[in-house]
Scaffold this active site. Structure first.
Site, PDB file in Angstrom:
ATOM      1  N   ILE A 149       0.748  -1.251   0.003  1.00 52.40           N
ATOM      2  CA  ILE A 149      -0.097  -0.026  -0.008  1.00 52.40           C
ATOM      3  C   ILE A 149       0.938   1.128   0.086  1.00 52.40           C
ATOM      4  O   ILE A 149       1.387   1.601   1.024  1.00 52.40           O
ATOM      5  CB  ILE A 149      -0.961  -0.190   1.451  1.00 52.40           C
ATOM      6  CG1 ILE A 149      -1.851  -1.359   1.137  1.00 52.40           C
ATOM      7  CG2 ILE A 149      -2.030   1.456   1.235  1.00 52.40           C
ATOM      8  CD1 ILE A 149      -2.399  -1.664  -0.059  1.00 52.40           C
ATOM      9  N   GLY A 161      -6.012   5.166 -12.446  1.00 52.81           N
ATOM     10  CA  GLY A 161      -4.907   5.034 -11.744  1.00 52.81           C
ATOM     11  C   GLY A 161      -3.740   4.619 -12.980  1.00 52.81           C
ATOM     12  O   GLY A 161      -2.608   5.034 -12.751  1.00 52.81           O
ATOM     13  N   ARG A 205      30.459  11.698 -24.408  1.00 51.08           N
ATOM     14  CA  ARG A 205      31.593  10.533 -24.241  1.00 51.08           C
ATOM     15  C   ARG A 205      32.173  10.161 -25.599  1.00 51.08           C
ATOM     16  O   ARG A 205      31.513  10.164 -26.738  1.00 51.08           O
ATOM     17  CB  ARG A 205      30.637   9.275 -23.948  1.00 51.08           C
ATOM     18  CG  ARG A 205      31.415   7.953 -23.924  1.00 51.08           C
ATOM     19  CD  ARG A 205      32.586   7.922 -22.713  1.00 51.08           C
ATOM     20  NE  ARG A 205      33.228   6.532 -23.081  1.00 51.08           N
ATOM     21  CZ  ARG A 205      33.901   6.318 -22.204  1.00 51.08           C
ATOM     22  NH1 ARG A 205      34.259   7.031 -21.073  1.00 51.08           N
ATOM     23  NH2 ARG A 205      34.480   5.028 -22.314  1.00 51.08           N
ATOM     24  N   GLN A 208      22.587   0.769 -21.032  1.00 50.58           N
ATOM     25  CA  GLN A 208      23.637   0.372 -22.283  1.00 50.58           C
ATOM     26  C   GLN A 208      24.461   1.390 -22.827  1.00 50.58           C
ATOM     27  O   GLN A 208      25.645   1.204 -23.142  1.00 50.58           O
ATOM     28  CB  GLN A 208      22.901  -0.492 -23.300  1.00 50.58           C
ATOM     29  CG  GLN A 208      23.510  -1.397 -24.150  1.00 50.58           C
ATOM     30  CD  GLN A 208      23.963  -2.499 -23.246  1.00 50.58           C
ATOM     31  OE1 GLN A 208      23.661  -2.719 -22.218  1.00 50.58           O
ATOM     32  NE2 GLN A 208      25.195  -3.314 -23.929  1.00 50.58           N
ATOM     33  N   GLY A 245      29.606   0.875 -18.510  1.00 51.49           N
ATOM     34  CA  GLY A 245      30.065   0.636 -17.135  1.00 51.49           C
ATOM     35  C   GLY A 245      29.382   1.658 -16.113  1.00 51.49           C
ATOM     36  O   GLY A 245      28.696   1.762 -14.987  1.00 51.49           O
ATOM     37  N   GLU A 294      -0.498  -1.594  -9.961  1.00 43.76           N
ATOM     38  CA  GLU A 294      -1.828  -1.093 -10.557  1.00 43.76           C
ATOM     39  C   GLU A 294      -2.143  -2.088 -11.854  1.00 43.76           C
ATOM     40  O   GLU A 294      -2.856  -1.617 -12.867  1.00 43.76           O
ATOM     41  CB  GLU A 294      -1.701   0.503 -10.855  1.00 43.76           C
ATOM     42  CG  GLU A 294      -1.523   1.090  -9.645  1.00 43.76           C
ATOM     43  CD  GLU A 294      -2.174   2.587  -9.671  1.00 43.76           C
ATOM     44  OE1 GLU A 294      -3.114   2.953 -10.434  1.00 43.76           O
ATOM     45  OE2 GLU A 294      -1.496   3.440  -8.763  1.00 43.76           O
ATOM     46  N   THR A 296      -0.263  -5.607 -13.237  1.00 48.51           N
ATOM     47  CA  THR A 296       0.917  -5.968 -14.204  1.00 48.51           C
ATOM     48  C   THR A 296       0.472  -5.940 -15.518  1.00 48.51           C
ATOM     49  O   THR A 296      -0.661  -5.952 -16.091  1.00 48.51           O
ATOM     50  CB  THR A 296       1.186  -7.625 -13.831  1.00 48.51           C
ATOM     51  OG1 THR A 296       0.119  -8.484 -14.244  1.00 48.51           O
ATOM     52  CG2 THR A 296       1.382  -7.807 -12.285  1.00 48.51           C
TER      53      THR A 296
HETATM   54  N1  CAA Z   1     -15.254  -0.416 -14.233  1.00 47.10           N
HETATM   55  C1  CAA Z   1     -16.498  -0.719 -13.645  1.00 47.10           C
HETATM   56  N2  CAA Z   1     -16.689  -2.079 -13.555  1.00 47.10           N
HETATM   57  C2  CAA Z   1     -15.825  -2.769 -13.908  1.00 47.10           C
HETATM   58  C3  CAA Z   1     -14.730  -2.737 -14.528  1.00 47.10           C
HETATM   59  C4  CAA Z   1     -14.076  -1.179 -14.635  1.00 47.10           C
HETATM   60  N3  CAA Z   1     -13.167  -1.053 -15.219  1.00 47.10           N
HETATM   61  N4  CAA Z   1     -14.023  -3.800 -14.746  1.00 47.10           N
HETATM   62  C5  CAA Z   1     -14.716  -4.949 -14.403  1.00 47.10           C
HETATM   63  N5  CAA Z   1     -15.801  -4.228 -13.728  1.00 47.10           N
HETATM   64  C6  CAA Z   1     -17.071  -4.937 -13.410  1.00 47.10           C
HETATM   65  C7  CAA Z   1     -17.700  -5.827 -14.399  1.00 47.10           C
HETATM   66  O1  CAA Z   1     -18.540  -5.298 -15.282  1.00 47.10           O
HETATM   67  C8  CAA Z   1     -18.212  -7.078 -13.443  1.00 47.10           C
HETATM   68  O2  CAA Z   1     -19.442  -6.442 -12.910  1.00 47.10           O
HETATM   69  P1  CAA Z   1     -20.510  -7.795 -12.830  1.00 47.10           P
HETATM   70  O3  CAA Z   1     -20.251  -8.568 -11.888  1.00 47.10           O
HETATM   71  O4  CAA Z   1     -21.840  -6.642 -12.509  1.00 47.10           O
HETATM   72  O5  CAA Z   1     -20.900  -8.252 -14.083  1.00 47.10           O
HETATM   73  C9  CAA Z   1     -17.294  -7.227 -12.276  1.00 47.10           C
HETATM   74  O6  CAA Z   1     -16.493  -5.869 -12.261  1.00 47.10           O
HETATM   75  C10 CAA Z   1     -16.231  -8.438 -12.400  1.00 47.10           C
HETATM   76  O7  CAA Z   1     -15.502  -7.890 -13.687  1.00 47.10           O
HETATM   77  P2  CAA Z   1     -14.312  -9.340 -14.364  1.00 47.10           P
HETATM   78  O8  CAA Z   1     -15.280 -10.451 -14.306  1.00 47.10           O
HETATM   79  O9  CAA Z   1     -13.949  -8.600 -15.265  1.00 47.10           O
HETATM   80  O10 CAA Z   1     -13.578  -9.403 -13.107  1.00 47.10           O
HETATM   81  P3  CAA Z   1     -12.493 -10.540 -12.734  1.00 47.10           P
HETATM   82  O11 CAA Z   1     -12.568 -11.043 -11.341  1.00 47.10           O
HETATM   83  O12 CAA Z   1     -12.374 -11.475 -13.799  1.00 47.10           O
HETATM   84  O13 CAA Z   1     -11.085  -9.401 -12.725  1.00 47.10           O
HETATM   85  C11 CAA Z   1      -9.145  -8.219 -13.618  1.00 47.10           C
HETATM   86  C12 CAA Z   1     -10.627  -8.555 -13.387  1.00 47.10           C
HETATM   87  C13 CAA Z   1      -8.968  -7.158 -14.629  1.00 47.10           C
HETATM   88  C14 CAA Z   1      -8.226  -9.313 -13.253  1.00 47.10           C
HETATM   89  C15 CAA Z   1      -9.054  -7.492 -12.217  1.00 47.10           C
HETATM   90  O14 CAA Z   1      -9.244  -8.459 -10.813  1.00 47.10           O
HETATM   91  C16 CAA Z   1      -7.924  -6.793 -11.993  1.00 47.10           C
HETATM   92  O15 CAA Z   1      -7.807  -5.638 -12.232  1.00 47.10           O
HETATM   93  N6  CAA Z   1      -6.815  -7.084 -11.320  1.00 47.10           N
HETATM   94  C17 CAA Z   1      -5.496  -6.428 -10.882  1.00 47.10           C
HETATM   95  C18 CAA Z   1      -5.692  -5.829  -9.706  1.00 47.10           C
HETATM   96  C19 CAA Z   1      -4.795  -4.540  -9.565  1.00 47.10           C
HETATM   97  O16 CAA Z   1      -4.482  -3.640 -10.582  1.00 47.10           O
HETATM   98  N7  CAA Z   1      -4.236  -4.329  -8.550  1.00 47.10           N
HETATM   99  C20 CAA Z   1      -3.217  -3.061  -8.206  1.00 47.10           C
HETATM  100  C21 CAA Z   1      -3.841  -2.626  -6.788  1.00 47.10           C
HETATM  101  S1  CAA Z   1      -3.254  -0.976  -6.661  1.00 47.10           S
HETATM  102  C22 CAA Z   1      -1.572  -0.796  -6.290  1.00 47.10           C
HETATM  103  O17 CAA Z   1      -0.932  -1.337  -7.163  1.00 47.10           O
HETATM  104  C23 CAA Z   1      -1.164  -0.379  -5.012  1.00 47.10           C
HETATM  105  C24 CAA Z   1      -0.775   0.887  -5.004  1.00 47.10           C
HETATM  106  O18 CAA Z   1      -0.732   1.498  -3.890  1.00 47.10           O
HETATM  107  C25 CAA Z   1      -0.117   1.729  -6.157  1.00 47.10           C
END
Ligand code: CAA
Length: 378
Positions: free
Chosen positions: A156, A241, A267, A335, A339, A362, A364
């Protein structure tokens, strides 16, 4: 198509001057000390860079996403660690409150966050739940008018500094994303703690933490949207994000190119500056071309966001391309420096490490491809 307005150019210039005069000179030292840039963050807040698309009625700067992208690239050109603090504040902590909060929530939280008086974080990921965000195990149960959260969040950004945490928890783990709720948490609440601060490869002046919620009581009025509507908040927030991380990657990539050009002109090898060698010229040409392509994708995603359109695939394309380009440029910059590029005395060594995170957080690169493919094949 991408004629910048005078206002956008002014914002970019303001960010550029501040970044190069106030942020860049201390970047190497902050990388070594891992010190959180408290003074810089305060100044960013005073200049309006921490609440860029918050309307003025809630104390923000009231600008568009394009201005945000332009400013963020400039800040990250100087120090991507400072940039991620700004990006998390705007895109991940403020945006969900602005987009999904009710009037009371917006008036209560946004002014202090936009000014930087309060720092925000976004708690979605867990120790065993990263890419599969719907599988999160942090539990929430209703208790009278309150909710009680228990679980652990990981990676986080801004975790140790945060006053406000937008966090996600599941009412029913078996229901996966259909049980997820979103909350605004005041981090001073009993039951909220920072259990670990990570040692990182790059972006070291920003702090990344593990958070523990233990019997953490959150008033019902702090829930964002309805029960079980939290996953939508999480995903829509990540769309924006990802544009921010694309801008961060562009800043790193552009700095790699500028330092490489400078070095290649100075260089000398084989009796002439290495800029005269085709081997170096091709690298420079590839770096510039890819940066330009990534920038166009990033601006296109920002433009769609500004038009109020859902642009999940375009945001993912921008993030995928820009983060891969940043890593390519960092590799080539080292590169070209030979060095010296491997020595901590040269800035490209830090840029190489800073670039690495952009294909990871955010979402991969693999997750971006999944979002793009899903949108293409639907
Ligand atoms: N906007 C609105 N709704 C959305 C959406 C979007 N962009 N994407 C999906 N949804 C909704 C879908 O419409 C669906 O809704 P219903 O259930 O009503 O049909 C629901 O969400 C589920 O969608 P999916 O079936 O597509 O979901 P999934 O379980 O297959 O997951 C995924 C999709 C893209 C893999 C998602 O899990 C994902 O983005 N994973 C990566 C997470 C991530 O990026 N983590 C980083 C965290 S932040 C961080 O890095 C920390 C920091 O501090 C910087």
């Amino acid at each position: 198509m991408f004629e910048l307005t005078e206002d956008q150019q002014e914002i970019r210039d303001l960010a550029r001057n501040f970044a190069r005069e106030q942020i860049l000179p201390g970047a190497t030292e902050r990388d070594r000390s891992h010190e959180f840039p408290t003074d810089i963050v305060k100044q960013l807040g005073e200049m309006g860079f921490l609440g860029m698309f918050v309307p003025t009625e809630y104390g923000g700067t009231g600008l568009d996403v394009m201005s945000y992208v332009l400013a963020l690239e400039e800040i990250c050109y100087a120090d991507a660690g400072v940039g991620v603090i700004m990006s998390v504040q705007n895109s991940l902590a403020i945006y969900p409150i602005l987009a999904f909060g009710n009037e009371e929530q917006k008036h209560k939280y946004l002014p202090a966050m936009a000014s930087g008086e309060k720092i925000g974080c976004y708690a979605l990921t867990e120790p065993m739940t990263g890419s599969d965000a719907g599988a999160q195990k942090t539990r929430v149960r209703a208790d009278g008018d309150d909710y009680v959260l228990d679980g652990t969040k990981m990676w986080i950004t801004n975790g140790p500094q945060a006053d406000v945490c937008v966090a996600y928890a599941n009412l029913e783990v078996e229901s996966k994303h259909k049980g997820v709720c979103a909350f605004i948490i005041d981090t001073a609440t009993e039951g909220f703690s920072v259990s670990k601060v990570e040692e990182k490869m790059g972006i070291r002046c920003s702090a990344t933490a593990e958070l523990v919620f233990e019997n953490l009581r959150v008033p019902g009025e702090n829930r964002l949207l309805g029960e079980r509507e939290g996953f939508k908040v999480a995903m829509a927030t990540l769309d924006g994000g990802r544009i921010g991380i694309a801008a961060q990657a562009l800043g790193i990539a552009q700095r790699c190119l500028d330092l490489s050009v400078e070095y290649a002109k100075e260089r000398v090898a084989f009796g002439k500056p290495i800029a005269n060698l085709q081997a170096i010229q091709w690298k420079i040409a590839d770096m510039r071309t890819r940066i330009e392509a990534a920038r166009l994708l990033t601006w296109r995603a920002a433009q769609l966001k500004d038009a109020g359109k859902r642009a999940s695939a375009e945001c993912s394309m921008a993030k995928l391309m820009a983060s891969e380009v940043a890593n390519f440029c960092a590799y080539e910059a080292v590169q070209i420096h030979g060095g010296y590029g491997y020595s901590a005395e040269y800035e490209v060594e830090r840029l190489y490490r800073d670039a690495r995170i952009t294909t990871l957080y955010e979402g991969t690169s693999e997750i971006q491809r999944l979002v793009i493919a899903k949108d293409t094949l639907r």
